[in-house]
Design a protein around this motif. Structure first.
Motif, PDB file in Angstrom:
ATOM      1  N   PHE A   1       0.824  -1.207   0.000  1.00 46.01           N
ATOM      2  CA  PHE A   1       0.000   0.000   0.000  1.00 46.01           C
ATOM      3  C   PHE A   1       0.868   1.271   0.000  1.00 46.01           C
ATOM      4  O   PHE A   1       0.481   2.294  -0.565  1.00 46.01           O
ATOM      5  CB  PHE A   1      -0.937   0.007   1.212  1.00 46.01           C
ATOM      6  CG  PHE A   1      -2.183  -0.811   1.004  1.00 46.01           C
ATOM      7  CD1 PHE A   1      -2.966  -0.638  -0.135  1.00 46.01           C
ATOM      8  CD2 PHE A   1      -2.579  -1.760   1.948  1.00 46.01           C
ATOM      9  CE1 PHE A   1      -4.124  -1.391  -0.322  1.00 46.01           C
ATOM     10  CE2 PHE A   1      -3.728  -2.516   1.764  1.00 46.01           C
ATOM     11  CZ  PHE A   1      -4.498  -2.340   0.621  1.00 46.01           C
ATOM     12  N   ALA A   2       2.030   1.197   0.661  1.00 42.38           N
ATOM     13  CA  ALA A   2       2.951   2.344   0.625  1.00 42.38           C
ATOM     14  C   ALA A   2       3.422   2.604  -0.808  1.00 42.38           C
ATOM     15  O   ALA A   2       3.464   3.755  -1.267  1.00 42.38           O
ATOM     16  CB  ALA A   2       4.146   2.083   1.548  1.00 42.38           C
ATOM     17  N   LEU A   3       3.765   1.527  -1.526  1.00 40.79           N
ATOM     18  CA  LEU A   3       4.159   1.679  -2.930  1.00 40.79           C
ATOM     19  C   LEU A   3       3.011   2.242  -3.765  1.00 40.79           C
ATOM     20  O   LEU A   3       3.218   3.096  -4.640  1.00 40.79           O
ATOM     21  CB  LEU A   3       4.600   0.325  -3.499  1.00 40.79           C
ATOM     22  CG  LEU A   3       5.835  -0.325  -2.849  1.00 40.79           C
ATOM     23  CD1 LEU A   3       6.115  -1.672  -3.501  1.00 40.79           C
ATOM     24  CD2 LEU A   3       7.048   0.587  -2.964  1.00 40.79           C
ATOM     25  N   THR A   4       1.807   1.780  -3.499  1.00 41.31           N
ATOM     26  CA  THR A   4       0.630   2.274  -4.230  1.00 41.31           C
ATOM     27  C   THR A   4       0.405   3.752  -3.950  1.00 41.31           C
ATOM     28  O   THR A   4       0.122   4.542  -4.862  1.00 41.31           O
ATOM     29  CB  THR A   4      -0.615   1.468  -3.836  1.00 41.31           C
ATOM     30  OG1 THR A   4      -0.388   0.082  -4.080  1.00 41.31           O
ATOM     31  CG2 THR A   4      -1.825   1.933  -4.627  1.00 41.31           C
ATOM     32  N   GLY A   5       0.519   4.146  -2.661  1.00 41.51           N
ATOM     33  CA  GLY A   5       0.320   5.550  -2.309  1.00 41.51           C
ATOM     34  C   GLY A   5       1.334   6.452  -2.983  1.00 41.51           C
ATOM     35  O   GLY A   5       0.984   7.516  -3.519  1.00 41.51           O
ATOM     36  N   ILE A   6       2.602   6.047  -2.964  1.00 37.36           N
ATOM     37  CA  ILE A   6       3.647   6.850  -3.630  1.00 37.36           C
ATOM     38  C   ILE A   6       3.362   6.957  -5.128  1.00 37.36           C
ATOM     39  O   ILE A   6       3.520   8.026  -5.732  1.00 37.36           O
ATOM     40  CB  ILE A   6       5.029   6.221  -3.375  1.00 37.36           C
ATOM     41  CG1 ILE A   6       5.368   6.300  -1.889  1.00 37.36           C
ATOM     42  CG2 ILE A   6       6.097   6.933  -4.205  1.00 37.36           C
ATOM     43  CD1 ILE A   6       6.628   5.520  -1.508  1.00 37.36           C
ATOM     44  N   SER A   7       2.913   5.863  -5.735  1.00 34.80           N
ATOM     45  CA  SER A   7       2.602   5.875  -7.176  1.00 34.80           C
ATOM     46  C   SER A   7       1.491   6.871  -7.493  1.00 34.80           C
ATOM     47  O   SER A   7       1.579   7.638  -8.461  1.00 34.80           O
ATOM     48  CB  SER A   7       2.198   4.476  -7.644  1.00 34.80           C
ATOM     49  OG  SER A   7       3.245   3.556  -7.439  1.00 34.80           O
ATOM     50  N   LEU A   8       0.438   6.875  -6.667  1.00 31.46           N
ATOM     51  CA  LEU A   8      -0.684   7.793  -6.910  1.00 31.46           C
ATOM     52  C   LEU A   8      -0.263   9.246  -6.715  1.00 31.46           C
ATOM     53  O   LEU A   8      -0.726  10.139  -7.441  1.00 31.46           O
ATOM     54  CB  LEU A   8      -1.852   7.443  -5.980  1.00 31.46           C
ATOM     55  CG  LEU A   8      -2.550   6.110  -6.257  1.00 31.46           C
ATOM     56  CD1 LEU A   8      -3.588   5.813  -5.178  1.00 31.46           C
ATOM     57  CD2 LEU A   8      -3.211   6.127  -7.637  1.00 31.46           C
ATOM     58  N   ILE A   9       0.621   9.505  -5.745  1.00 31.19           N
ATOM     59  CA  ILE A   9       1.123  10.872  -5.562  1.00 31.19           C
ATOM     60  C   ILE A   9       1.908  11.325  -6.795  1.00 31.19           C
ATOM     61  O   ILE A   9       1.732  12.442  -7.289  1.00 31.19           O
ATOM     62  CB  ILE A   9       2.007  10.951  -4.291  1.00 31.19           C
ATOM     63  CG1 ILE A   9       1.155  10.747  -3.046  1.00 31.19           C
ATOM     64  CG2 ILE A   9       2.726  12.300  -4.224  1.00 31.19           C
ATOM     65  CD1 ILE A   9       1.968  10.617  -1.763  1.00 31.19           C
ATOM     66  N   LEU A  10       2.761  10.463  -7.311  1.00 29.77           N
ATOM     67  CA  LEU A  10       3.545  10.801  -8.509  1.00 29.77           C
ATOM     68  C   LEU A  10       2.645  10.969  -9.732  1.00 29.77           C
ATOM     69  O   LEU A  10       2.883  11.835 -10.580  1.00 29.77           O
ATOM     70  CB  LEU A  10       4.599   9.722  -8.768  1.00 29.77           C
ATOM     71  CG  LEU A  10       5.716   9.604  -7.724  1.00 29.77           C
ATOM     72  CD1 LEU A  10       6.636   8.442  -8.061  1.00 29.77           C
ATOM     73  CD2 LEU A  10       6.518  10.901  -7.644  1.00 29.77           C
ATOM     74  N   LEU A  11       1.596  10.135  -9.816  1.00 31.98           N
ATOM     75  CA  LEU A  11       0.672  10.238 -10.953  1.00 31.98           C
ATOM     76  C   LEU A  11      -0.138  11.527 -10.909  1.00 31.98           C
ATOM     77  O   LEU A  11      -0.665  11.972 -11.935  1.00 31.98           O
ATOM     78  CB  LEU A  11      -0.277   9.037 -10.972  1.00 31.98           C
ATOM     79  CG  LEU A  11       0.338   7.710 -11.419  1.00 31.98           C
ATOM     80  CD1 LEU A  11      -0.615   6.561 -11.128  1.00 31.98           C
ATOM     81  CD2 LEU A  11       0.695   7.759 -12.904  1.00 31.98           C
ATOM     82  N   SER A  12      -0.232  12.147  -9.734  1.00 39.68           N
ATOM     83  CA  SER A  12      -0.993  13.401  -9.614  1.00 39.68           C
ATOM     84  C   SER A  12      -0.221  14.596 -10.160  1.00 39.68           C
ATOM     85  O   SER A  12      -0.789  15.672 -10.347  1.00 39.68           O
ATOM     86  CB  SER A  12      -1.370  13.659  -8.152  1.00 39.68           C
ATOM     87  OG  SER A  12      -0.219  13.958  -7.372  1.00 39.68           O
ATOM     88  N   LEU A  13       1.071  14.404 -10.391  1.00 41.66           N
ATOM     89  CA  LEU A  13       1.867  15.495 -10.952  1.00 41.66           C
ATOM     90  C   LEU A  13       1.395  15.782 -12.367  1.00 41.66           C
ATOM     91  O   LEU A  13       1.075  14.873 -13.140  1.00 41.66           O
ATOM     92  CB  LEU A  13       3.352  15.119 -10.955  1.00 41.66           C
ATOM     93  CG  LEU A  13       3.969  14.811  -9.578  1.00 41.66           C
ATOM     94  CD1 LEU A  13       5.424  14.395  -9.740  1.00 41.66           C
ATOM     95  CD2 LEU A  13       3.858  16.027  -8.667  1.00 41.66           C
ATOM     96  N   ARG A  14       1.402  17.076 -12.723  1.00 42.42           N
ATOM     97  CA  ARG A  14       0.868  17.465 -14.040  1.00 42.42           C
ATOM     98  C   ARG A  14       1.764  17.001 -15.180  1.00 42.42           C
ATOM     99  O   ARG A  14       1.304  16.528 -16.207  1.00 42.42           O
ATOM    100  CB  ARG A  14       0.698  18.995 -14.108  1.00 42.42           C
ATOM    101  CG  ARG A  14      -0.407  19.502 -13.197  1.00 42.42           C
ATOM    102  CD  ARG A  14      -0.624  20.994 -13.378  1.00 42.42           C
ATOM    103  NE  ARG A  14      -1.700  21.479 -12.526  1.00 42.42           N
ATOM    104  CZ  ARG A  14      -2.976  21.461 -12.860  1.00 42.42           C
ATOM    105  NH1 ARG A  14      -3.335  20.963 -14.031  1.00 42.42           N
ATOM    106  NH2 ARG A  14      -3.894  21.921 -12.037  1.00 42.42           N
ATOM    107  N   ASN A  15       3.063  17.167 -15.010  1.00 47.79           N
ATOM    108  CA  ASN A  15       3.998  16.792 -16.076  1.00 47.79           C
ATOM    109  C   ASN A  15       4.925  15.694 -15.565  1.00 47.79           C
ATOM    110  O   ASN A  15       5.785  15.934 -14.725  1.00 47.79           O
ATOM    111  CB  ASN A  15       4.826  18.006 -16.517  1.00 47.79           C
ATOM    112  CG  ASN A  15       3.957  19.092 -17.123  1.00 47.79           C
ATOM    113  OD1 ASN A  15       3.106  18.812 -17.962  1.00 47.79           O
ATOM    114  ND2 ASN A  15       4.175  20.338 -16.703  1.00 47.79           N
ATOM    115  N   THR A  16       4.717  14.490 -16.059  1.00 43.06           N
ATOM    116  CA  THR A  16       5.569  13.370 -15.680  1.00 43.06           C
ATOM    117  C   THR A  16       6.387  12.948 -16.885  1.00 43.06           C
ATOM    118  O   THR A  16       5.845  12.525 -17.901  1.00 43.06           O
ATOM    119  CB  THR A  16       4.714  12.188 -15.184  1.00 43.06           C
ATOM    120  OG1 THR A  16       3.779  11.829 -16.201  1.00 43.06           O
ATOM    121  CG2 THR A  16       3.971  12.551 -13.918  1.00 43.06           C
ATOM    122  N   GLY A  17       7.714  13.057 -16.751  1.00 41.80           N
ATOM    123  CA  GLY A  17       8.596  12.642 -17.833  1.00 41.80           C
ATOM    124  C   GLY A  17       8.778  11.145 -17.847  1.00 41.80           C
ATOM    125  O   GLY A  17       8.205  10.401 -17.037  1.00 41.80           O
TER     126      GLY A  17
END
Length: 696
Positions: free
Chosen positions: A134-150
């Motif tokens: 769940f920690a990995l999932t939470g970090i993934s969702l936070i990163l996915l919320s960024l507007r510009n992901t390279g």
């Protein structure tokens, strides 16, 4: 091509969104079902089987949050993704801290008092491997919320999703073979079977959220190869013996980074392998292995993993730099205004740019693989073979031709005038390729032909005008002479019989006839300049000047002029024409003077290599700078006939004489400050004039 790529991206994105929506619903439904099971005491929903590990209430709640977070990616709600990601990270992190530091934050039974504690170390607390996922999932969702992901962030998110899948599959495999090693960490609470299944779905959803459809096919294969290999390696390590040969199979996982463009992927996969190695260490403790052997085994495994990762990193970075340079070079070559093509030693076309296709009117697939003679007119094939044979004997790479004009043949069969440059490159296998730059000079050839025709017309027109001027001037001389002579006789014989008006009219007629005769003579001389009958010989400028000064002796004496000169050069030319130039220029210096001014004229010369530069400088009335070019036009006068005598042809004659000798003449002056006349004379006038006539 760009439109097709965009359509493919849209196609893949639509299917990714559909799959992600389905995964989100499945996870939410599973979480809600377990929550309902806890409230209704439905053990089937909570445990699946009576002796299976139950899914804790907090675990079910986190699955609902995970499903909402994945659905927010479908709906493109970044705020929802961020909030859910933070909640999951907080809950899972607090749970892991509880296990690590033996504390209790009171979150385990915050919403539900647990009444099922089978294979549970702490009532209501999710398993540590569950909290980790769940920690990995939470970090993934936070990163996915960024507007510009390279690409780096997207790849990192995919790695996190892969870790979730690995942990889940290991747990599922443990249930399949009946081994608790796969779904438990030490003696703590164990992961439920439907929890592990849910994490497989969540991990897939995380990977799909990065829109894998935007990647190349090779990268897609590489990603799933890495996921599959990671799962297999983890299963083998956990469920097999502890010898080092088992850990060696982590290295192929790192080698999967060769399929990715980013060099840093090798470090990410090495990190995954290292994490799995460390997790394997903790799982091995339950098997009772010797610590010294186990630690040594893992350290050597980590060394091998990171050694390979570093080597791959440097290899991929060098490869990436070469690809970037190659890409820039290909872009330059493709967009170059000149055509560029490469031909191997057998004459086969290997590459062409866009300009080549425009020049010859072919498509790229029609040229690649063809012999270069395909673009050469048949009548030049034999000569081309001789040239190829000559170039093949060259011992090293060099420029073979530059600015050479040849003919090619287009798709319509028409010959095309071309200007080419050829250079040869020696390959490592001792073969060679020829790179040709090709420029279509059809427009230039047409312009040159048009220019030649125009020049020829001008030459013919000038010749006709000069002939007309000569004939007209010659034919006008006789009647003008008769008018002048008879006007003189009329005045002489009948002067005593005429009144003052009659005498005045006869004087005007006589003067007009004289000026007209002078003008005709100047026109006749102007037309004769440049005739092939002119003779050139070595002349001494000093003697020519002395002859000119003798002709102007009366004017010089009358004006008390001071004329200076020193060491004028000798050169090859026409003495008569050159004396006329000096006499006109010096005569103008004597004539155009302020009243009661003593003329001062200086004649000098300077060596300018292949020519002499003469300067005739006076202290006369001068002129405005804007008139310094106009005075060389025929019949151009800056003053009235009553102020200064002349026909307005003198300087025109000077310019034509000097230009016919291959030189130039120009003036510099200011009003009231005198004038400077410059003229250049080539040292070998005869050769220059002969070349001019040959061109004409």
């Amino acid at each position: 091509m760009y439109k097709i790529m965009k359509l493919n991206d849209g196609f893949n994105s639509r299917y990714s969104a559909l799959a992600l929506a389905i995964f989100s619903v499945l996870v939410i439904v599973m979480g809600l079902s377990v929550i309902v099971g806890w409230y209704t005491n439905n053990r089937l929903l909570i445990q699946i089987m009576p002796d299976f590990v139950p899914m804790q209430y907090n675990t079910a709640l986190c699955f609902v949050l995970s499903g909402i977070g994945l659905m927010s990616q479908v709906l493109k709600s970044t705020k929802s993704s961020l909030v859910v990601g933070l909640l999951l990270t907080i809950i899972s992190t607090m749970t892991l801290i509880e296990y690590m530091f033996l504390v209790n934050f009171g979150i385990d039974q915050l919403f539900m008092k647990h009444y099922i504690t089978i294979k549970t170390s702490h009532a209501g607390r999710m398993a540590p491997n569950t909290a980790f996922c769940f920690a990995l999932t939470g970090i993934s969702l936070i990163l996915l919320s960024l507007r510009n992901t390279g690409i780096v962030i997207r790849t990192f998110i995919e790695i996190l999703g892969t870790l979730v899948i690995i942990n889940a599959v290991i747990a599922v495999f443990g249930y399949v073979i009946g081994s608790s090693i796969g779904y438990s960490w030490g003696n703590f609470s164990m992961m439920a079977v439907h929890t592990s299944t849910g994490f497989v779905i969540v991990g897939l959803g995380i990977i799909i959220s990065t829109d894998i459809g935007q990647k190349t096919l090779d990268e897609c294969y590489a990603l799933w190869q890495a996921i599959l290999l990671s799962v297999l390696v983890a299963i083998v390590v956990i469920y097999n013996s502890l010898d080092i040969s088992v850990r060696v199979i982590y290295i192929p996982l790192v080698f999967c980074s060769l399929f990715f463009r980013m060099p840093t992927i090798s470090f990410i996969l090495a990190s995954v392998a290292s994490l799995l190695t460390i997790l394997g260490y903790f799982s091995s403790l339950t098997l009772g292995g010797e610590n010294v052997f186990v630690v040594t085994d893992r350290v050597l495994s980590l060394f091998g993993i990171w050694f390979v990762a570093i080597m791959i990193f440097f290899h991929k970075r060098t490869q990436q730099q070469l690809e970037e340079r190659s890409g820039r070079l290909n872009t330059i070559l493709k967009m170059a205004p000149d055509g560029i093509l490469s031909v191997d030693m057998n004459g086969i076309i290997r590459s062409v740019n866009e300009s080549i296709l425009q020049i010859f009117g072919y498509k790229e697939k029609q040229l690649i693989g063809q012999n270069i003679e395909f673009l050469i007119p048949k009548k030049y094939h034999q000569q081309h073979k001789k040239d190829v044979s000559k170039y093949a004997k060259m011992g090293k790479a060099k420029v073979m031709a530059s600015g050479r004009e040849v003919y090619g043949v287009g798709s319509d069969g028409q010959q095309i005038p071309l200007e080419i440059g050829l250079s040869r490159t020696i390959m490592p296998d001792k073969s060679f390729e020829v790179v040709a730059t090709v420029r279509n000079i059809s427009e230039r050839k047409e312009a040159e032909l048009e220019k030649e025709n125009l020049v020829q017309k001008l030459i013919e027109s000038n010749a006709e005008l000069e002939k007309f001027a000569y004939v007209a001037s010659h034919d006008l001389q006789e009647p003008l002479r008769m008018v002048r002579n008879f006007t003189g006789l009329l005045k002489k014989r009948y002067e005593d019989q005429l009144d003052e008006d009659g005498k005045k009219y006869i004087d005007i007629s006589y003067s007009a006839a004289a000026r007209m005769q002078d003008l005709v003579e100047d026109l006749l001389e102007y037309a004769r300049i440049g005739e092939e009958s002119e003779q050139y010989k070595d002349i001494n400028s000093n003697k020519i000047l002395e002859y000119v000064l003798a002709n102007l002796k009366e004017n010089i004496r009358g004006s008390q002029a001071k004329i200076t000169y020193k060491n004028l050069p000798s050169f090859h030319g026409n003495p008569v024409r050159f004396s006329r130039v000096l006499q006109n220029l010096i005569g103008n210096g004597l004539k155009y003077q302020p009243k009661d001014n003593v003329p001062e004229i200086n004649i000098s010369a300077e060596d300018k290599g292949d020519k002499w530069l003469f300067l005739i400088e006076d202290n006369g009335i001068g002129m405005k700078p804007e008139y310094c070019e106009q005075i060389f036009q025929p019949f151009k006068r800056l003053h009235g006939k009553g102020e200064y005598s002349g026909t307005g042809m003198g300087l025109s004659i000077c310019r034509k004489i000097i230009e016919n000798l291959g030189g130039k003449i120009w003036a510099e002056s200011e009003e009231g400050k005198g004038s400077k006349f410059y003229l250049t004379v080539p040292k070998d006038v005869e050769i220059i004039t002969r070349n001019q006539r040959e061109v004409a």
